[in-house]
Scaffold this active site. Structure first.
Site, short mmCIF file in Angstrom:
data_model
loop_
_atom_site.label_atom_id
_atom_site.label_comp_id
_atom_site.label_asym_id
_atom_site.label_seq_id
_atom_site.Cartn_x
_atom_site.Cartn_y
_atom_site.Cartn_z
N ASN A 10 -19.39 1.13 29.45
CA ASN A 10 -18.88 -0.04 28.73
C ASN A 10 -17.39 -0.53 29.55
OD1 ASN A 10 -17.51 -1.83 27.04
ND2 ASN A 10 -16.84 -0.50 25.30
N LYS A 12 -15.78 -3.11 29.38
CA LYS A 12 -14.87 -3.85 28.49
C LYS A 12 -14.52 -5.07 29.29
CE LYS A 12 -13.43 0.46 26.35
NZ LYS A 12 -12.55 1.22 25.71
N HIS A 94 -18.11 -2.34 18.29
CA HIS A 94 -17.03 -1.52 18.99
C HIS A 94 -15.64 -1.56 18.17
CE1 HIS A 94 -14.35 -0.14 22.23
NE2 HIS A 94 -15.28 0.50 22.65
N GLU A 96 -12.76 -1.91 19.44
CA GLU A 96 -12.00 -3.09 19.77
C GLU A 96 -12.05 -4.20 19.04
OE1 GLU A 96 -12.42 -2.22 23.79
OE2 GLU A 96 -11.27 -0.34 23.44
N GLU A 164 -17.69 6.89 18.10
CA GLU A 164 -16.52 7.00 18.62
C GLU A 164 -15.30 7.05 17.94
OE1 GLU A 164 -17.29 4.69 22.80
OE2 GLU A 164 -17.15 2.97 21.57
N GLY A 170 -9.74 5.85 25.10
CA GLY A 170 -8.84 5.09 26.25
C GLY A 170 -7.52 6.03 26.23
N SER A 210 -13.12 8.94 25.82
CA SER A 210 -12.26 9.58 26.94
C SER A 210 -13.44 10.48 27.45
CB SER A 210 -11.28 10.43 26.59
OG SER A 210 -10.07 9.41 26.14
P1 PGA Z 1 -13.13 5.41 27.04
O1 PGA Z 1 -13.84 4.28 26.00
O2 PGA Z 1 -14.27 6.13 27.78
O3 PGA Z 1 -12.23 4.73 28.21
O4 PGA Z 1 -12.28 6.31 26.02
C1 PGA Z 1 -14.99 4.54 25.29
C2 PGA Z 1 -15.41 3.25 24.80
O5 PGA Z 1 -14.52 2.51 24.11
O6 PGA Z 1 -16.45 2.92 24.55
#
Ligand code: PGA
Length: 249
Positions: A10, A12, A94, A96, A164, A170, A210
């Site tokens: 992803n 983003k 997601h 976000e 997630e 993140g 992460s």
């Molecule tokens: P990350 O993000 O691996 O940077 O923690 C995962 C995601 O948001 O899909």
């Protein structure tokens, strides 16, 4: 029923053309485990650029789309448009999108149902926030989020569920294999009880939050973790190691 290991990247809102060229180069060099399905989530503006350059064993995915085919929805893209440029995947729900852009369970469910009806495959994301985990509400939250879209899905063969935990995204705080496996197992049981045994056995439930080249192998050993959704590390050559996390398992 065997579930093919699935690793999604992803990106983003990251990357410009030179960065994307670099990502494509490490994906090309791989080598990527042929037993893993690999999909990368690309900013909408670059979908065609990436589509034309990706190696054949990697698919490009949109990161979002709206719940109807067309109309007065400034700034949105539709599943029909994603199909029109020859792509078949979208990430929906997601955290976000849910937490920054205010998408609720119902909107996410409508988007998932419409994308599936239009023939897309969907990475459907769920996960609890830190305060929900600390209040002992993890199960309640992920069941509620899953039920919202499960009620609207007719064909599960094109659905991948991404668990997630928001506190792990993140932050560098990965769920331990035990913590992740616990939720994945419960979700699979939920699918058994509320959808049907074949969907429970056949649906990939992937973990995100992460994931790194260092922790992916241990996570991949867990019985109900069928792959990963990878944010930060999907922009780096480490992603190849994550794609290959299940090799030999
Ligand atoms: P990350 O993000 O691996 O940077 O923690 C995962 C995601 O948001 O899909």
């Amino acid at each position: 029923m065997s579930r093919k290991f699935f690793v999604g990247g992803n990106w983003k809102m990251n990357g410009d053309k030179p960065t994307i060229d670099g990502i494509i180069e490490f994906l090309e060099n791989g080598p990527l485990d042929p037993d893993t399905e690999v999909v990368v989530g690309v900013p909408a503006l670059y979908l065609e650029y990436v589509r034309d350059r990706l190696p054949k064993n990697v698919c490009a995915s949109a990161q979002n789309c709206y719940k109807v085919a067309k109309g007065a929805f400034t700034g949105e893209i539709s599943p029909a448009m994603i199909k029109d440029i020859g792509l078949n995947w979208v990430i929906l729900g997601h955290s976000e999108r849910r937490n920054i852009f205010g998408e609720d369970d119902e909107l996410v469910a409508d988007k998932i149902a419409h994308a599936l009806d239009e023939g897309l495959s969907v990475i459907a994301c769920i996960g609890e926030k830190l305060e929900e985990r600390e209040a002992g509400q993890t199960e309640e939250v992920v069941y509620r989020q899953t039920k919202a879209f499960a009620d609207k899905i007719k064909d599960w063969s094109r659905v991948v569920i991404a668990y997630e935990p928001v506190w792990a995204i993140g932050t560098g705080k990965t769920a331990t294999p035990k913590q992740a496996q616990e939720v994945h197992k419960k979700l699979r049981q939920w699918l058994w009880d509320n959808v049907c045994p074949s969907v429970s056995k056949g649906t990939r439930i992937i973990y995100g939050g992460s994931v790194t080249a260092e922790n992916c192998k241990e996570l991949a050993k867990a019985a109900d973790i069928d792959g990963f959704l990878v944010g930060g590390a999907s922009l780096k050559p480490d992603f190849v190691q994550i794609v290959n996390a299940n090799a030999g398992n």
